[in-house]
Write a protein that holds these residues in place. Sequence first.
Motif, PDB file in Angstrom:
ATOM      1  N   HIS A   1      -3.575  -7.649   1.804  1.00 41.73           N
ATOM      2  CA  HIS A   1      -2.476  -8.250   1.033  1.00 41.73           C
ATOM      3  C   HIS A   1      -1.657  -7.163   0.351  1.00 41.73           C
ATOM      4  N   ARG A   2      -0.344  -7.311   0.428  1.00 36.42           N
ATOM      5  CA  ARG A   2       0.508  -6.190   0.061  1.00 36.42           C
ATOM      6  C   ARG A   2       0.470  -5.842  -1.420  1.00 36.42           C
ATOM      7  N   ALA A   3       0.230  -6.825  -2.293  1.00 38.42           N
ATOM      8  CA  ALA A   3       0.241  -6.519  -3.728  1.00 38.42           C
ATOM      9  C   ALA A   3      -0.800  -5.446  -4.044  1.00 38.42           C
ATOM     10  N   ASN A   4      -1.975  -5.551  -3.433  1.00 39.85           N
ATOM     11  CA  ASN A   4      -3.021  -4.551  -3.655  1.00 39.85           C
ATOM     12  C   ASN A   4      -2.605  -3.179  -3.147  1.00 39.85           C
ATOM     13  N   ALA A   5      -1.925  -3.151  -1.997  1.00 38.66           N
ATOM     14  CA  ALA A   5      -1.500  -1.869  -1.439  1.00 38.66           C
ATOM     15  C   ALA A   5      -0.449  -1.211  -2.333  1.00 38.66           C
ATOM     16  N   PHE A   6       0.496  -2.005  -2.844  1.00 40.87           N
ATOM     17  CA  PHE A   6       1.491  -1.435  -3.761  1.00 40.87           C
ATOM     18  C   PHE A   6       0.825  -0.886  -5.018  1.00 40.87           C
ATOM     19  N   ASP A   7      -0.046  -1.685  -5.619  1.00 42.75           N
ATOM     20  CA  ASP A   7      -0.686  -1.241  -6.863  1.00 42.75           C
ATOM     21  C   ASP A   7      -1.530   0.009  -6.641  1.00 42.75           C
ATOM     22  N   ALA A   8      -2.312   0.010  -5.560  1.00 40.10           N
ATOM     23  CA  ALA A   8      -3.222   1.125  -5.322  1.00 40.10           C
ATOM     24  C   ALA A   8      -2.456   2.397  -4.968  1.00 40.10           C
ATOM     25  N   CYS A   9      -1.396   2.279  -4.158  1.00 38.20           N
ATOM     26  CA  CYS A   9      -0.614   3.454  -3.775  1.00 38.20           C
ATOM     27  C   CYS A   9       0.042   4.078  -5.007  1.00 38.20           C
ATOM     28  N   ARG A  10       0.585   3.217  -5.852  1.00 38.17           N
ATOM     29  CA  ARG A  10       1.239   3.724  -7.059  1.00 38.17           C
ATOM     30  C   ARG A  10       0.235   4.375  -8.000  1.00 38.17           C
ATOM     31  N   TYR A  11      -0.930   3.776  -8.103  1.00 31.02           N
ATOM     32  CA  TYR A  11      -1.995   4.338  -8.941  1.00 31.02           C
ATOM     33  C   TYR A  11      -2.368   5.730  -8.426  1.00 31.02           C
ATOM     34  N   ILE A  12      -2.556   5.848  -7.121  1.00 27.93           N
ATOM     35  CA  ILE A  12      -3.007   7.130  -6.562  1.00 27.93           C
ATOM     36  C   ILE A  12      -1.966   8.227  -6.800  1.00 27.93           C
ATOM     37  N   ILE A  13      -0.695   7.959  -6.516  1.00 31.41           N
ATOM     38  CA  ILE A  13       0.287   9.032  -6.701  1.00 31.41           C
ATOM     39  C   ILE A  13       0.455   9.354  -8.191  1.00 31.41           C
TER      40      ILE A  13
END
Lengths: 78, 78, 157, 157
Positions: free
Chosen positions: D103-115
């Motif tokens: 699900h895309r919401a998790n991918a957006f949150d996780a990608c932003r967290y990592i960078i």
Amino acid sequence: MAINVKYFASMRDRMGRGEDAVTLEGESMTVADVWKKVSNGESLPGSTLVAVNMEYTDGDSVVKDGDEIAFFPPVTGG
Amino acid sequence: MAINVKYFASMRDRMGRGEDAVTLEGESMTVADVWKKVSNGESLPGSTLVAVNMEYTDGDSVVKDGDEIAFFPPVTGG
Amino acid sequence: MKVVVQEQPFDPWKALTDHEATLESGKAGGSVSFVGTMRDFNDGHSVSAMRLDHYPGMTEKHIEQVCQEAADKWDILDSLVVHRVGEILPNDPIVLVVVWSAHRANAFDACRYIINYLKERAPFWKCETTTQGANRWVEHNSEDPGVAAAEAVRRSA
Amino acid sequence: MKVVVQEQPFDPWKALTDHEATLESGKAGGSVSFVGTMRDFNDGHSVSAMRLDHYPGMTEKHIEQVCQEAADKWDILDSLVVHRVGEILPNDPIVLVVVWSAHRANAFDACRYIINYLKERAPFWKCETTTQGANRWVEHNSEDPGVAAAEAVRRSA
């Protein structure tokens, strides 16, 4: 005890070297004590970061034999 | 006046056709009036979306000569 | 700003780099991309293929509106959307959204805005073929809690 | 989860697709990617080149920690980080972060967290060469308001 001290980026330029092998006498030496020794008593720039064995810590952290201590400026990656 | 009515996805299946060319008599016909005409009085499924000239609107919207009216289910793109 | 709706399969990274090559170099600090791919399951069913219908004209118009809204809300350099229609197989890329900006926070916000509102407003409809051979219209994008509210507002007749 | 720190220039999209090919197909609904590229200006100066130093071992360890935190916080399928070090030219990709999820919401949150946390915690240092030929250490990532606070906490000696 013997520890390894590393300097990176502008801290490396300031020290004129990338690392020091330091032998310490006595017990309960802190990171701040190590800094005094390697810098001949200079004060540490306020923004300097410290890592012991590759984990962030602060000047009050007590060092152990074999530790790797690193001093470096704020990080600017990414 | 002459309007074009389009049906998409499950609404197209339900109607058994993709579009109707409709000629309306009288003034102030609304989208709901158009639906009654093309569906022989059936009620419109509650989730149906309506567009007039490719902009979302609702059943109270008044239609004009030459309008393109579309009926379709909730969108599922992306 | 570029919006493409096409039947042909596409390589998201080729689409991205082709468009990036048209931008003024050295100004973008970064890009944020979303690629949506077709999963092989949905709502508990195994899915072997899918057909994606759209409303030619209205679909492109609404994606362009969403991209323009993002450009109005955040300081971004450019955006690109590519969306498949027609017959789609599992693992095929369905949609690509890319936003370039000098600062990454704007690119994250704008990219997320575009994919969220594209899914909410752009007229596309998925018809899945399950591995049992049945065709069924997907009735809602299960991930999107905002859709029900938006639909209620627009409900008609 | 894969973390690569390398001197060689890289193609973000090749890195992404190479890693994606190792994932179980058909499970990811999408991916969110961030690519940070070198700009040709910074703090009002034109920049012609850059050297990126790092702390071998600590850098990789902290990026891995950040990726693991993201995996603990959000339901994601995988993550990939590639980060350049050494000599870098304007418009070169510096960093790639990709997160795959159902699900895309998790991918957006996780990608932003990592960078965000990579930039805050991973030991990298930029030394820029301006078009006047001067070398200067970049002292802060101007975009990151959270950094000053984090540094204050960690300030030492």
